[in-house]
Motif scaffolding. Sequence first.
Motif, PDB file in Angstrom:
ATOM      1  N   ARG A 492       0.824  -1.215   0.000  1.00 47.45           N
ATOM      2  CA  ARG A 492       0.000   0.000   0.000  1.00 47.45           C
ATOM      3  C   ARG A 492       0.855   1.261   0.000  1.00 47.45           C
ATOM      4  NH1 ARG A 492      -3.446  -2.033   5.099  1.00 47.45           N
ATOM      5  NH2 ARG A 492      -3.944  -4.117   4.258  1.00 47.45           N
ATOM      6  N   PRO A 493       0.407   2.305  -0.703  1.00 50.15           N
ATOM      7  CA  PRO A 493       1.128   3.585  -0.655  1.00 50.15           C
ATOM      8  C   PRO A 493       1.156   4.153   0.754  1.00 50.15           C
ATOM      9  CG  PRO A 493      -0.411   3.535  -2.502  1.00 50.15           C
ATOM     10  CD  PRO A 493      -0.715   2.330  -1.653  1.00 50.15           C
ATOM     11  N   ARG A 494       2.281   4.748   1.096  1.00 48.69           N
ATOM     12  CA  ARG A 494       2.419   5.426   2.389  1.00 48.69           C
ATOM     13  C   ARG A 494       2.345   6.942   2.210  1.00 48.69           C
ATOM     14  NH1 ARG A 494       1.466   0.895   3.552  1.00 48.69           N
ATOM     15  NH2 ARG A 494       2.413  -0.342   5.200  1.00 48.69           N
ATOM     16  N   ALA A 495       2.374   7.393   0.955  1.00 51.40           N
ATOM     17  CA  ALA A 495       2.250   8.819   0.670  1.00 51.40           C
ATOM     18  C   ALA A 495       1.339   8.977  -0.550  1.00 51.40           C
ATOM     19  CB  ALA A 495       3.614   9.445   0.393  1.00 51.40           C
ATOM     20  N   TRP A 496       0.538  10.046  -0.525  1.00 51.64           N
ATOM     21  CA  TRP A 496      -0.417  10.310  -1.606  1.00 51.64           C
ATOM     22  C   TRP A 496      -0.219  11.743  -2.087  1.00 51.64           C
ATOM     23  CZ3 TRP A 496      -3.924   6.412  -3.044  1.00 51.64           C
ATOM     24  CH2 TRP A 496      -3.951   5.292  -2.188  1.00 51.64           C
ATOM     25  N   ILE A 497      -0.040  11.883  -3.389  1.00 52.67           N
ATOM     26  CA  ILE A 497       0.143  13.210  -3.981  1.00 52.67           C
ATOM     27  C   ILE A 497      -0.884  13.377  -5.096  1.00 52.67           C
ATOM     28  CG2 ILE A 497       1.714  14.715  -5.278  1.00 52.67           C
ATOM     29  CD1 ILE A 497       4.025  13.355  -3.868  1.00 52.67           C
ATOM     30  N   PHE A 498      -1.634  14.479  -5.043  1.00 53.06           N
ATOM     31  CA  PHE A 498      -2.670  14.737  -6.038  1.00 53.06           C
ATOM     32  C   PHE A 498      -2.118  15.685  -7.105  1.00 53.06           C
ATOM     33  CE2 PHE A 498      -5.932  12.449  -3.901  1.00 53.06           C
ATOM     34  CZ  PHE A 498      -5.606  12.535  -2.553  1.00 53.06           C
ATOM     35  N   VAL A 499      -2.231  15.265  -8.353  1.00 49.80           N
ATOM     36  CA  VAL A 499      -1.663  16.029  -9.460  1.00 49.80           C
ATOM     37  C   VAL A 499      -2.723  16.252 -10.543  1.00 49.80           C
ATOM     38  CG1 VAL A 499       0.690  15.190  -9.080  1.00 49.80           C
ATOM     39  CG2 VAL A 499      -0.844  13.901 -10.572  1.00 49.80           C
ATOM     40  N   GLU A 500      -2.475  17.232 -11.400  1.00 53.23           N
ATOM     41  CA  GLU A 500      -3.420  17.536 -12.479  1.00 53.23           C
ATOM     42  C   GLU A 500      -3.343  16.510 -13.605  1.00 53.23           C
ATOM     43  OE1 GLU A 500      -5.298  20.463 -10.644  1.00 53.23           O
ATOM     44  OE2 GLU A 500      -5.753  19.928 -12.713  1.00 53.23           O
ATOM     45  N   SER A 501      -2.133  16.008 -13.859  1.00 56.43           N
ATOM     46  CA  SER A 501      -1.937  15.021 -14.925  1.00 56.43           C
ATOM     47  C   SER A 501      -0.647  14.266 -14.647  1.00 56.43           C
ATOM     48  CB  SER A 501      -1.874  15.695 -16.297  1.00 56.43           C
ATOM     49  OG  SER A 501      -0.760  16.578 -16.367  1.00 56.43           O
ATOM     50  N   LEU A 502      -0.467  13.155 -15.343  1.00 56.81           N
ATOM     51  CA  LEU A 502       0.746  12.360 -15.187  1.00 56.81           C
ATOM     52  C   LEU A 502       1.675  12.607 -16.373  1.00 56.81           C
ATOM     53  CD1 LEU A 502      -0.828   8.937 -14.108  1.00 56.81           C
ATOM     54  CD2 LEU A 502       0.128  10.726 -12.637  1.00 56.81           C
ATOM     55  N   PRO A 503       2.983  12.697 -16.130  1.00 58.36           N
ATOM     56  CA  PRO A 503       3.923  12.859 -17.252  1.00 58.36           C
ATOM     57  C   PRO A 503       3.970  11.576 -18.078  1.00 58.36           C
ATOM     58  CG  PRO A 503       5.122  12.476 -15.216  1.00 58.36           C
ATOM     59  CD  PRO A 503       3.678  12.626 -14.834  1.00 58.36           C
ATOM     60  N   ARG A 504       3.987  11.741 -19.387  1.00 57.43           N
ATOM     61  CA  ARG A 504       3.997  10.576 -20.272  1.00 57.43           C
ATOM     62  C   ARG A 504       5.029  10.754 -21.370  1.00 57.43           C
ATOM     63  NH1 ARG A 504      -0.320   7.186 -19.447  1.00 57.43           N
ATOM     64  NH2 ARG A 504      -1.962   7.998 -18.087  1.00 57.43           N
ATOM     65  N   THR A 505       5.463   9.635 -21.913  1.00 58.38           N
ATOM     66  CA  THR A 505       6.355   9.666 -23.061  1.00 58.38           C
ATOM     67  C   THR A 505       5.549  10.033 -24.300  1.00 58.38           C
ATOM     68  OG1 THR A 505       5.993   7.350 -23.661  1.00 58.38           O
ATOM     69  CG2 THR A 505       7.712   7.812 -22.028  1.00 58.38           C
ATOM     70  N   GLY A 506       6.249  10.229 -25.430  1.00 62.46           N
ATOM     71  CA  GLY A 506       5.563  10.553 -26.669  1.00 62.46           C
ATOM     72  C   GLY A 506       4.609   9.472 -27.114  1.00 62.46           C
ATOM     73  N   SER A 507       4.808   8.236 -26.657  1.00 61.40           N
ATOM     74  CA  SER A 507       3.932   7.134 -27.045  1.00 61.40           C
ATOM     75  C   SER A 507       2.821   6.879 -26.037  1.00 61.40           C
ATOM     76  CB  SER A 507       4.752   5.851 -27.240  1.00 61.40           C
ATOM     77  OG  SER A 507       5.418   5.508 -26.046  1.00 61.40           O
ATOM     78  N   GLY A 508       2.710   7.748 -25.007  1.00 61.94           N
ATOM     79  CA  GLY A 508       1.594   7.646 -24.081  1.00 61.94           C
ATOM     80  C   GLY A 508       1.861   6.885 -22.804  1.00 61.94           C
ATOM     81  N   LYS A 509       3.061   6.337 -22.624  1.00 64.61           N
ATOM     82  CA  LYS A 509       3.340   5.570 -21.416  1.00 64.61           C
ATOM     83  C   LYS A 509       3.709   6.516 -20.271  1.00 64.61           C
ATOM     84  CE  LYS A 509       4.956   1.545 -23.994  1.00 64.61           C
ATOM     85  NZ  LYS A 509       6.057   0.612 -24.256  1.00 64.61           N
ATOM     86  N   VAL A 510       3.314   6.133 -19.061  1.00 63.64           N
ATOM     87  CA  VAL A 510       3.634   6.959 -17.895  1.00 63.64           C
ATOM     88  C   VAL A 510       5.139   7.000 -17.684  1.00 63.64           C
ATOM     89  CG1 VAL A 510       3.391   7.177 -15.400  1.00 63.64           C
ATOM     90  CG2 VAL A 510       1.432   6.511 -16.781  1.00 63.64           C
ATOM     91  N   LEU A 511       5.655   8.192 -17.496  1.00 65.14           N
ATOM     92  CA  LEU A 511       7.083   8.394 -17.279  1.00 65.14           C
ATOM     93  C   LEU A 511       7.312   8.483 -15.777  1.00 65.14           C
ATOM     94  CD1 LEU A 511       9.621   8.781 -19.053  1.00 65.14           C
ATOM     95  CD2 LEU A 511       9.258  11.235 -18.876  1.00 65.14           C
ATOM     96  N   ARG A 512       7.460   7.332 -15.147  1.00 59.85           N
ATOM     97  CA  ARG A 512       7.543   7.309 -13.689  1.00 59.85           C
ATOM     98  C   ARG A 512       8.764   8.064 -13.167  1.00 59.85           C
ATOM     99  NH1 ARG A 512       5.595   2.073 -14.638  1.00 59.85           N
ATOM    100  NH2 ARG A 512       3.490   1.762 -13.837  1.00 59.85           N
ATOM    101  N   ARG A 513       9.832   8.064 -13.954  1.00 59.54           N
ATOM    102  CA  ARG A 513      11.043   8.746 -13.473  1.00 59.54           C
ATOM    103  C   ARG A 513      10.836  10.248 -13.316  1.00 59.54           C
ATOM    104  NH1 ARG A 513      15.327   5.705 -17.556  1.00 59.54           N
ATOM    105  NH2 ARG A 513      14.738   3.584 -16.995  1.00 59.54           N
ATOM    106  N   ALA A 514       9.814  10.774 -14.021  1.00 55.32           N
ATOM    107  CA  ALA A 514       9.552  12.216 -13.936  1.00 55.32           C
ATOM    108  C   ALA A 514       8.639  12.559 -12.761  1.00 55.32           C
ATOM    109  CB  ALA A 514       8.932  12.715 -15.238  1.00 55.32           C
ATOM    110  N   LEU A 515       8.097  11.555 -12.080  1.00 57.47           N
ATOM    111  CA  LEU A 515       7.254  11.799 -10.913  1.00 57.47           C
ATOM    112  C   LEU A 515       8.141  12.123  -9.719  1.00 57.47           C
ATOM    113  CD1 LEU A 515       4.811   8.800 -11.334  1.00 57.47           C
ATOM    114  CD2 LEU A 515       4.245  11.207 -11.701  1.00 57.47           C
ATOM    115  N   THR A 516       7.915  13.252  -9.116  1.00 55.24           N
ATOM    116  CA  THR A 516       8.738  13.656  -7.973  1.00 55.24           C
ATOM    117  C   THR A 516       7.844  14.035  -6.811  1.00 55.24           C
ATOM    118  OG1 THR A 516       8.825  15.944  -8.765  1.00 55.24           O
ATOM    119  CG2 THR A 516      10.618  14.487  -9.418  1.00 55.24           C
ATOM    120  N   ALA A 517       8.300  13.700  -5.614  1.00 51.47           N
ATOM    121  CA  ALA A 517       7.535  14.009  -4.411  1.00 51.47           C
ATOM    122  C   ALA A 517       7.870  15.407  -3.893  1.00 51.47           C
ATOM    123  CB  ALA A 517       7.835  12.979  -3.333  1.00 51.47           C
TER     124      ALA A 517
END
Length: 517
Positions: A492-517
């Motif tokens: 289970r997540p221990r931290a929750w962050i609310f964002v407007e949108s998720l960063p994605r690559t040009g092909s539509g995949k979520v770019l998890r490395r760009a997610l920062t706390a």
Amino acid sequence: MTNSCPPSVAPAVLDPVPAAFNLARYCLGSGVGREKPALLVAEGPEGRIVETWSYGDIEAAVARVAGGFAAFGLERGARVLLRIGNTSTFPLVFFGAIAAGLAPIPTSIQLTAHELNLILADSGARIVVGDGSCALPTEPHGARMLGPADIERLLAASPAGFADTAADDLAFLVYTSGTSGRPKGVAHAQRVAWGRRPMREAWYGLKADDRLFHAGAFNWTYTLGAGLMDPWSVGATSIVHLGERPVEAWPDLLEVTQATLFAAVPSLYRRILKYAAVTPARFPVLRHGLTAGEALKPTLHHDWIEATGRQLYEALGMSEISTYISSGPSVPTRPGSPGKPQAGRRIAILPMEGQGPAAEEPLPAGETGVIAVHRSDPGLMLGYWNLPAETQAVMRGPWFLTGDLAHLDADGYLWYEGRADDQMNAFGYRVAPEEVERAIAGHPDVADVAVKETRSGDVSVITAFVVLQDGAAPEVAALEAHAAAQLADYKRPRAWIFVESLPRTGSGKVLRRALTA
């Protein structure tokens, strides 16, 4: 009769690839009538068709472009960097270069000059073809630069025949999005089109009288294959759209173009449901939708079927092999799973680590490991361009390691568990982000979600980045209770962050490395 194949390997039934093979000749030689529409170009929110290219038109134009390229006297396999927008010019130049024995490099129009300089230097491309719609490299590295007027000359050149290429000759390069800090070229052979045959039946149910409308740009391998190579190889019609495409206009576009198949990423289907007027009476000739590029959430799958009365078939793939797992007309969907290995593919779930015979043996159903594709698959890449060590690193005996983790259930359906390099470590346990995301996505207030492992000092925790539905309040307690009902405590997540949108690559995949706390 019993099946002697290991439990996680689909039997190979593909015919051998012909030794002499040219991808352009194969895709344009389906034997369909020369007057039949091969490509429709629409524009405007209403979907007005502004160009109709017959198979005869396409083949003649490709032959002229091939003749124009041949006049440059380049060696077989010389690279040609394409900077062309999503217009009818793109397939003419792409297939024309292959017909001439050259290797085009399709690229996103969103790339910057800096990114293009890296690709040009890495590929050693001898020609850059730009239609004026997007940035060009600023460091030419000796490449010849062709502009709009040169493209017109290519289209008016004396025609040439298809080059006598071999199945293993280089056909084209595609570059990954470069999340590792530098671009990496995926080199595909002429035989890649032959290797796409399993998906025509297993995923699309593709027929010669189909009209396939792909929402993506031609530079993406998903669009190149599903939007061009596959429909043309069976004599079907491809549809492309110019200019802006408001989300609410998609039902009209599908109706006016009489699309029988529609291909897009899940996020577009979600937006169509949210913003467009969709009912089972809309786009009446559409048989079903196709989706790939990111995981299809079970809730979205259900909502699309409820709203449209049409099935949505998912596929799993990557630039190195294209799609190899899918549901389809002959493989019933199982929400949460992208489907089964396509008939003709040899797919295995191997141990995550190790070398030698034991590490090359498929795992039994239910055990998680890395998805592997047999190296005999004609759709598999030649390798990473100029990166022999990286190419060797993804090979294990007779297998290509995709880097994706999954398990197969007893019925042969694959359950994706994320990238091996996205795995999180929670209290000593390996946790796949996709498993956590699937659970959280089931909450009615969640529109989109991604999770990753983040650190605060010496503490490492699973953090959820959540996009809420319109009007929903950011209630962490409700989300935590939902997660507790779905996941083991350590997942289970221990931290929750609310964002407007998720960063994605040009092909539509979520770019998890760009997610920062």
